[in-house]
Design a protein around this motif. Structure first.
Motif, short mmCIF file in Angstrom:
data_model
loop_
_atom_site.label_atom_id
_atom_site.label_comp_id
_atom_site.label_asym_id
_atom_site.label_seq_id
_atom_site.Cartn_x
_atom_site.Cartn_y
_atom_site.Cartn_z
N PHE A 95 33.35 15.13 23.17
CA PHE A 95 32.05 14.22 23.57
C PHE A 95 30.94 14.72 23.90
N ARG A 96 30.83 16.29 23.67
CA ARG A 96 29.45 17.03 23.76
C ARG A 96 29.12 16.76 25.24
N ASN A 97 30.09 16.78 26.18
CA ASN A 97 29.57 16.51 27.69
C ASN A 97 30.41 17.19 28.53
N PRO A 98 29.74 18.10 29.43
CA PRO A 98 30.63 18.90 30.57
C PRO A 98 31.00 18.00 31.55
N LEU A 99 30.59 16.67 31.65
CA LEU A 99 30.93 15.81 32.61
C LEU A 99 32.17 15.00 32.25
N ALA A 100 32.74 15.24 30.94
CA ALA A 100 33.95 14.41 30.61
C ALA A 100 35.06 15.12 31.01
N SER A 101 36.21 14.07 31.20
CA SER A 101 37.57 14.55 31.82
C SER A 101 38.47 13.82 31.07
N PRO A 102 39.67 14.26 31.26
CA PRO A 102 40.87 13.61 30.49
C PRO A 102 41.01 12.02 30.65
N TYR A 103 40.40 11.69 31.82
CA TYR A 103 40.55 10.18 32.04
C TYR A 103 39.37 9.36 31.79
N ILE A 104 38.41 10.00 30.69
CA ILE A 104 37.06 9.28 30.56
C ILE A 104 37.57 8.03 29.54
N LEU A 105 38.50 7.74 28.84
CA LEU A 105 38.60 6.61 28.27
C LEU A 105 39.82 5.72 28.85
N GLY A 106 39.77 5.79 30.24
CA GLY A 106 40.49 4.75 31.15
C GLY A 106 42.04 5.32 31.06
N LEU A 107 42.56 6.42 30.64
CA LEU A 107 43.86 6.62 30.75
C LEU A 107 44.53 6.59 32.02
N SER A 170 38.63 0.51 31.26
CA SER A 170 39.02 1.17 32.49
C SER A 170 38.79 0.02 33.56
N SER A 171 37.52 -0.32 33.62
CA SER A 171 37.03 -1.44 34.73
C SER A 171 38.13 -2.68 34.79
N LEU A 172 38.31 -3.25 33.52
CA LEU A 172 39.28 -4.37 33.39
C LEU A 172 40.72 -3.78 34.08
N LEU A 173 41.27 -2.57 33.69
CA LEU A 173 42.52 -2.34 34.06
C LEU A 173 42.53 -2.08 35.63
N SER A 174 41.77 -1.31 35.98
CA SER A 174 41.41 -1.23 37.45
C SER A 174 41.46 -2.39 38.34
#
Length: 349
Positions: A95-107, A170-174
């Protein structure tokens, strides 16, 4: 002169990497021994007693506590910490973003939904200790498929669309997890505790499944490191360098999802490891994923082990804190400090 300067820079970088690896290995060993030595708020084994027990010279009591109780916890912590850290490094590159994490796609939300369903709607004759990780794994992987399908427009998947799709799902699942938590009644504690992350209760069957999967996927991710370096320059530059952007991105997302699903399905959601560890290593060692990703394995393991030890000693009168609470208490302030101190991300062009 430029050639000599380049050699000096390479030697200096090599020394820095070697020093970092040594420090992290020593830290990982110390953290593992600390975690293995813990007995209760008032008692811990010495490192010598831990070592004697590990090589077969322990007492009956030390074998029960160190081998049967603490060692599986440490083993799954090493596996999960390594997997989440290298997944975070891969996601930040994709994602070329240092703020990305493994959970960024709602996993994490997907896994939480599966766990909540398994706890709320029990299946007769099948133990929950089997149903929960299996269903969490399935819903986590299904989340990635849904997000990727949503983001696909005309056969093209852009990172911006992926992120937006991930946020929406992610919002829906949360929301669904919150609803299930609300109606859970006497099962509320189990759902909430799982969502906070926990290494306790790990057994060798779980480790026998998760360790080979996470190790294999981590190796495959490291084999993509050169392509990930190209992706960090942008899709156009990556294609100019001969990278099949679509296949590379999809394969990395699949591998990362399998790692995350294998980790959180047994331990619950543990945050900040995949965000903070790769970010710090990029600041110290530079942006090269061929260097960052292998070191993430050691750093992630060290971090999760020290957090697990702290989870036992911070508030012993309340029992063992969920490890996700400790990783957040440490990771969030560290990350905030890094963002304030470094307005420009080092190594991201």
């Amino acid at each position: 002169m430029n050639y000599k300067a380049e050699i000096r820079d390479n030697v200096s970088k090599g020394k820095k990497i070697a020093i970092m690896i040594v420090i992290l290995i020593v830290a990982a060993i110390i953290c593992a021994f600390l975690d293995l030595s813990w007995v209760s708020a008032n008692k811990s084994y010495t490192f010598k007693e831990v070592w004697d027990t590990l090589i077969g010279g322990g007492t009956w009591g030390s074998n029960i506590i160190i081998i049967d109780m603490n060692l599986p916890r440490v083993a799954i912590g090493i596996v999960v910490g390594a997997g989440l850290a290298i997944s975070g490094a891969a996601m930040q590159a994709v994602f070329r973003n240092p703020l990305a994490s493994p959970y960024i796609l709602g996993l994490s939300s997907g896994a939480s939904l599966g766990a909540a369903i398994s706890m709320l709607f029990t299946i007769p004759f099948i133990p929950m200790m089997i149903v929960t990780p299996v269903l969490a794994f399935i819903t986590c992987f299904a989340t990635m498929i849904i997000v990727y399908s949503m983001a696909r427009v005309g056969g093209v998947v852009r990172t911006e669309t992926l992120i937006l799709s991930g946020v929406a799902i992610s919002s829906l699942l949360s929301a669904l997890v919150s609803f299930l938590t609300f109606i859970s009644g006497d099962k509320l504690e189990g759902i909430v505790f799982w969502s906070m992350g926990n290494l306790g209760g790990a057994d060798w069957n779980e480790i026998a499944f998760s360790a080979p999967v996470i190790l294999l996927c981590s190796i495959l991710l490291m084999m993509q490191a050169k392509s990930l370096n190209a992706l960090m320059l942008g899709d156009v530059h990556a294609m100019d360098l001969g990278v099949n952007v679509k296949n590379c991105r999809l394969s990395v997302l699949i591998l990362t999802t399998v790692i995350v699903a294998s980790a959180v399905s047994f331990t619950g959601v543990i945050g900040f490891i995949g965000l903070v560890i790769p970010h710090i290593l990029r600041i110290v060692l530079g942006p090269d994923n061929r260097t960052i990703m292998p070191i993430c394995l050691i750093a992630g393991s060290s971090f999760i082990l020290i957090c697990d030890y702290l989870s036992r000693i911070i508030a012993p009168q309340y029992g063992t804190l969920p490890i996700g609470v400790v990783t957040a208490l440490i990771g969030a302030p560290v990350f905030i400090y890094l963002l304030i101190r470094r307005k420009k991300e080092v190594g991201w062009n």
